[in-house]
Scaffold this motif. Structure first.
Motif, PDB file in Angstrom:
ATOM      1  N   LYS A  85     -10.066   6.594  -0.093  1.00  0.00           N
ATOM      2  CA  LYS A  85      -9.729   5.174  -0.034  1.00  0.00           C
ATOM      3  C   LYS A  85     -10.908   4.377   0.535  1.00  0.00           C
ATOM      4  O   LYS A  85     -11.709   4.892   1.306  1.00  0.00           O
ATOM      5  CB  LYS A  85      -8.499   4.945   0.837  1.00  0.00           C
ATOM      6  CG  LYS A  85      -7.273   5.741   0.411  1.00  0.00           C
ATOM      7  CD  LYS A  85      -6.791   5.349  -0.973  1.00  0.00           C
ATOM      8  CE  LYS A  85      -5.498   6.081  -1.327  1.00  0.00           C
ATOM      9  NZ  LYS A  85      -5.013   5.724  -2.681  1.00  0.00           N
ATOM     10  N   ALA A 127      -4.853  10.970   5.000  1.00  0.00           N
ATOM     11  CA  ALA A 127      -4.142   9.931   4.255  1.00  0.00           C
ATOM     12  C   ALA A 127      -5.091   8.912   3.644  1.00  0.00           C
ATOM     13  O   ALA A 127      -4.795   8.304   2.614  1.00  0.00           O
ATOM     14  CB  ALA A 127      -3.143   9.230   5.163  1.00  0.00           C
ATOM     15  N   LEU A 128      -6.256   8.730   4.276  1.00  0.00           N
ATOM     16  CA  LEU A 128      -7.223   7.737   3.806  1.00  0.00           C
ATOM     17  C   LEU A 128      -8.317   8.339   2.927  1.00  0.00           C
ATOM     18  O   LEU A 128      -9.252   7.642   2.536  1.00  0.00           O
ATOM     19  CB  LEU A 128      -7.853   7.031   5.014  1.00  0.00           C
ATOM     20  CG  LEU A 128      -6.885   6.127   5.790  1.00  0.00           C
ATOM     21  CD1 LEU A 128      -7.429   5.817   7.182  1.00  0.00           C
ATOM     22  CD2 LEU A 128      -6.637   4.837   5.026  1.00  0.00           C
ATOM     23  N   SER A 143       0.825  -1.208   0.000  1.00  0.00           N
ATOM     24  CA  SER A 143       0.000   0.000   0.000  1.00  0.00           C
ATOM     25  C   SER A 143       0.861   1.261   0.000  1.00  0.00           C
ATOM     26  O   SER A 143       1.937   1.311   0.610  1.00  0.00           O
ATOM     27  CB  SER A 143      -0.900   0.015   1.235  1.00  0.00           C
ATOM     28  OG  SER A 143      -1.618   1.242   1.322  1.00  0.00           O
ATOM     29  N   ILE A 180      -0.463   4.044   1.201  1.00  0.00           N
ATOM     30  CA  ILE A 180      -0.986   4.831   2.316  1.00  0.00           C
ATOM     31  C   ILE A 180       0.068   4.842   3.426  1.00  0.00           C
ATOM     32  O   ILE A 180       0.546   3.791   3.847  1.00  0.00           O
ATOM     33  CB  ILE A 180      -2.309   4.250   2.844  1.00  0.00           C
ATOM     34  CG1 ILE A 180      -3.333   4.134   1.705  1.00  0.00           C
ATOM     35  CG2 ILE A 180      -2.877   5.111   3.965  1.00  0.00           C
ATOM     36  CD1 ILE A 180      -4.588   3.368   2.079  1.00  0.00           C
TER      37      ILE A 180
END
Length: 260
Positions: free
Chosen positions: A137, A133-134, A124, A126
């Protein structure tokens, strides 16, 4: 830790529970309901034996009270209604103690308290467990849990995908169908150490929100069953004091799972 959100269904049994008084247990046995799909807290071995931290704690409590334990497997989303319908006497299933839930069931003192966390595939991109950051997603979570609620409240910019069980979101994470998963730090940490979780890694823990996550995981009982609550609380204090709790904890964890 998990928490069902089927409060309206459970509330339909509330009036009955007030009249129920004593638990099903006849003084010789306590029947516990548990959703045995949540290792290392509760799961089923191939032969049908209940195992896990919560199961060992329940057995230790029963030993202290000099009574027998038995367990009933019940899907988590329906576990409170089943308790209210007297399918069992108590619930030991990594259930969070929250103000919302305390409106319809009673709880013992906590038996452990651990934070939520995020896991992602090993490749990933991330980098951290934050809303920023997410953003954009997809995050998997077991439905009717504090972790799903946490994502709704604190990870608003992510796309939340709900699953009936933890096993199902783990499968999708491993197959690349979702970008991340949220669950208890212990559950995810143990999974990524296993062969089944070799696809993935821990991204990080999340700060506990007392409103969403509650005051730790406890044993749920029907409203008004003060006698059973008092017996269980006395037994919890006893196994904490005599070293039994630590012995069980050390079997599963290398840290203090009881928490603050």
């Amino acid at each position: 830790m998990r928490i069902s959100t089927r409060l309206f269904a459970a509330a339909s049994f509330a009036a009955m529970s007030l009249l129920a008084g004593a638990a099903l247990a006849d003084g010789d046995t306590i029947v516990f309901g548990t959703d045995a799909t949540y290792p290392p807290f509760e799961s089923l071995e191939a032969g049908g034996k209940f195992v896990g931290f919560d199961i060992d704690i329940a057995n230790a409590l029963c030993d202290n009270m000099k009574i027998k334990c038995s367990f009933v497997n019940q899907d988590f989303d329906g576990i409170i209604p089943a308790l209210q319908a007297k399918k069992f006497d108590a619930v030991i299933s990594s259930m969070s103690i929250t103000p919302e839930r305390e409106k319809i069931v009673d709880f013992t003192n906590k038996i452990y308290n651990t934070p939520p966390a995020i896991a992602v595939p090993k490749d990933s991109t991330i980098k951290e467990a934050t809303d920023e950051a997410l953003k954009g997603k997809s995050i998997g979570a077991q439905s009717s849990t504090t972790h799903a609620n946490y994502a709704t409240v604190h990870l608003k910019d992510a796309e939340l995908k709900l699953y009936p069980s933890a096993d199902e979101y783990k499968l999708d994470l491993g197959n690349g169908r979702i970008d991340a998963a949220i669950d208890d730090v212990v559950v995810l940490s143990e999974w990524v150490k296993s062969d089944a979780g070799s696809c993935c890694k821990m991204l990080g823990t999340l700060k506990i929100d007392p409103v969403v996550n509650g005051a730790g995981a406890g044993i749920a009982i029907r409203k008004g069953d003060a006698a059973l609550k008092d017996k269980l609380n006395a037994a919890i204090a006893a196994i904490r004091a005599d070293g039994t709790y630590k012995k069980i904890q050390d079997k599963y964890f290398d840290f203090d799972v009881y928490g603050d």
